[in-house]
Write a protein that holds these residues in place. Structure first.
Motif, short mmCIF file in Angstrom:
data_model
loop_
_atom_site.label_atom_id
_atom_site.label_comp_id
_atom_site.label_asym_id
_atom_site.label_seq_id
_atom_site.Cartn_x
_atom_site.Cartn_y
_atom_site.Cartn_z
N SER A 18 0.83 -1.21 0.00
CA SER A 18 0.00 0.00 0.00
C SER A 18 0.86 1.26 0.00
CB SER A 18 -0.91 0.01 1.22
OG SER A 18 -1.56 1.25 1.34
N SER A 34 -0.04 4.00 1.26
CA SER A 34 -0.50 4.85 2.36
C SER A 34 0.34 4.75 3.62
CB SER A 34 -1.95 4.50 2.71
OG SER A 34 -2.81 4.70 1.61
N TYR A 35 1.35 3.88 3.58
CA TYR A 35 2.09 3.61 4.82
C TYR A 35 3.60 3.56 4.61
CZ TYR A 35 -2.60 1.71 5.59
OH TYR A 35 -3.96 1.54 5.64
N TYR A 79 9.38 2.06 2.31
CA TYR A 79 8.13 2.38 1.64
C TYR A 79 7.84 1.28 0.61
CZ TYR A 79 4.64 5.52 -0.45
OH TYR A 79 3.48 6.09 -0.91
N THR A 113 1.12 5.47 9.32
CA THR A 113 0.13 5.89 8.33
C THR A 113 0.40 7.33 7.91
OG1 THR A 113 -1.56 4.38 9.14
CG2 THR A 113 -2.32 6.32 7.93
N ASP A 156 1.85 12.13 10.06
CA ASP A 156 1.94 10.69 9.94
C ASP A 156 2.18 10.15 11.34
OD1 ASP A 156 4.78 11.48 7.94
OD2 ASP A 156 4.74 11.41 10.12
#
Lengths: 109, 123
Positions: B31, B33-34, B54, B101, B108
């Protein structure tokens, strides 16, 4: 680089209100997150984006920020609020390092 | 819900390499997003961020550990790993994996943590 400074220990009487602070230059540019850690357990996120609470976190816990200082306030302190509280944020726009404060041990008397 | 679980040896000899794996369930390491991070906590001390990876494979490490750390991603297994070489007693700590996140340009947060695994460096 930036560091985050917290008082090592704070105490509060049962049912009273306590504020835990975190100071650092990074807080002028980035929101602070706060984590609660009980002995032998992983930290739990309790405040993010300066003052937002994740689902399931008590509304007795709130966050605020001014200048280079972020604060975590617990109203009506309960025994389950005891433990260590850590603040965290990014270092700076030029340095994506994540930083943690040294932690504050909260005792509920 | 998303869960993280660390695994690896609990005892590592000095000068050797500490290797840990974090298995992610209920979500995907692919993902966008994280960030996927490693954080450690020496006995009786505070939290120290080690580094992140990432979904693209890009990494960033704490400057104090950068020369000894490698974090890698295994997307098919939905895992990420930590290698810390040339360990000493000072690397003795509970090691946590955590999901960070990405909430916005200024936001974050480490919202999901593994339970942590104790690693002792000793002969």
């Amino acid at each position: 680089s930036s560091e985050l400074t917290q008082d090592p220990a704070v105490s509060v009487a049962l049912g009273q209100t306590v504020r835990i602070t975190c100071q650092g230059d990074s807080l002028r540019n980035y929101y602070a997150n706060w984590y609660h850690q009980k002995p032998g357990q992983a930290p739990v996120l309790v405040i993010y984006g300066k003052k937002k609470r994740p689902s399931g976190i008590s509304d007795r816990i709130s966050g605020s920020s001014s200048g280079n200082t972020a604060s975590l306030t617990i109203t009506g302190a309960q025994a389950e609020d005891e433990g260590d509280y850590y603040c965290n944020c990014r270092d700076s726009s030029n340095n994506p390092r994540r930083v943690f404060g040294g932690g504050t041990r909260l005792t509920v008397l | 819900q998303v869960q993280l679980q660390e695994s690896g040896p609990g005892l590592v000899e000095p000068s050797q390499t500490l290797s840990l794996t974090c298995t992610v369930s209920g979500g995907s390491v692919n993902s966008a997003s994280y960030y996927w991070s490693w954080i450690r906590q020496p006995p009786g001390e505070g939290l120290e961020w080690i580094g992140y990876i990432y979904n693209t494979g890009s990494t960033y490490y704490s400057p104090s550990l950068k020369s000894r750390v490698t974090i890698s991603l295994d997307t098919p297994k939905n895992q990420f790993s930590l290698n810390l070489n040339s360990v000493t007693a000072a690397d003795t700590a509970v090691y946590f994996c955590a999901r960070e996140t990405i909430l916005g340009p200024l936001e974050d947060a480490f919202d999901i943590w593994g339970q942590g695994t104790m690693v002792t460096v000793s002969s």
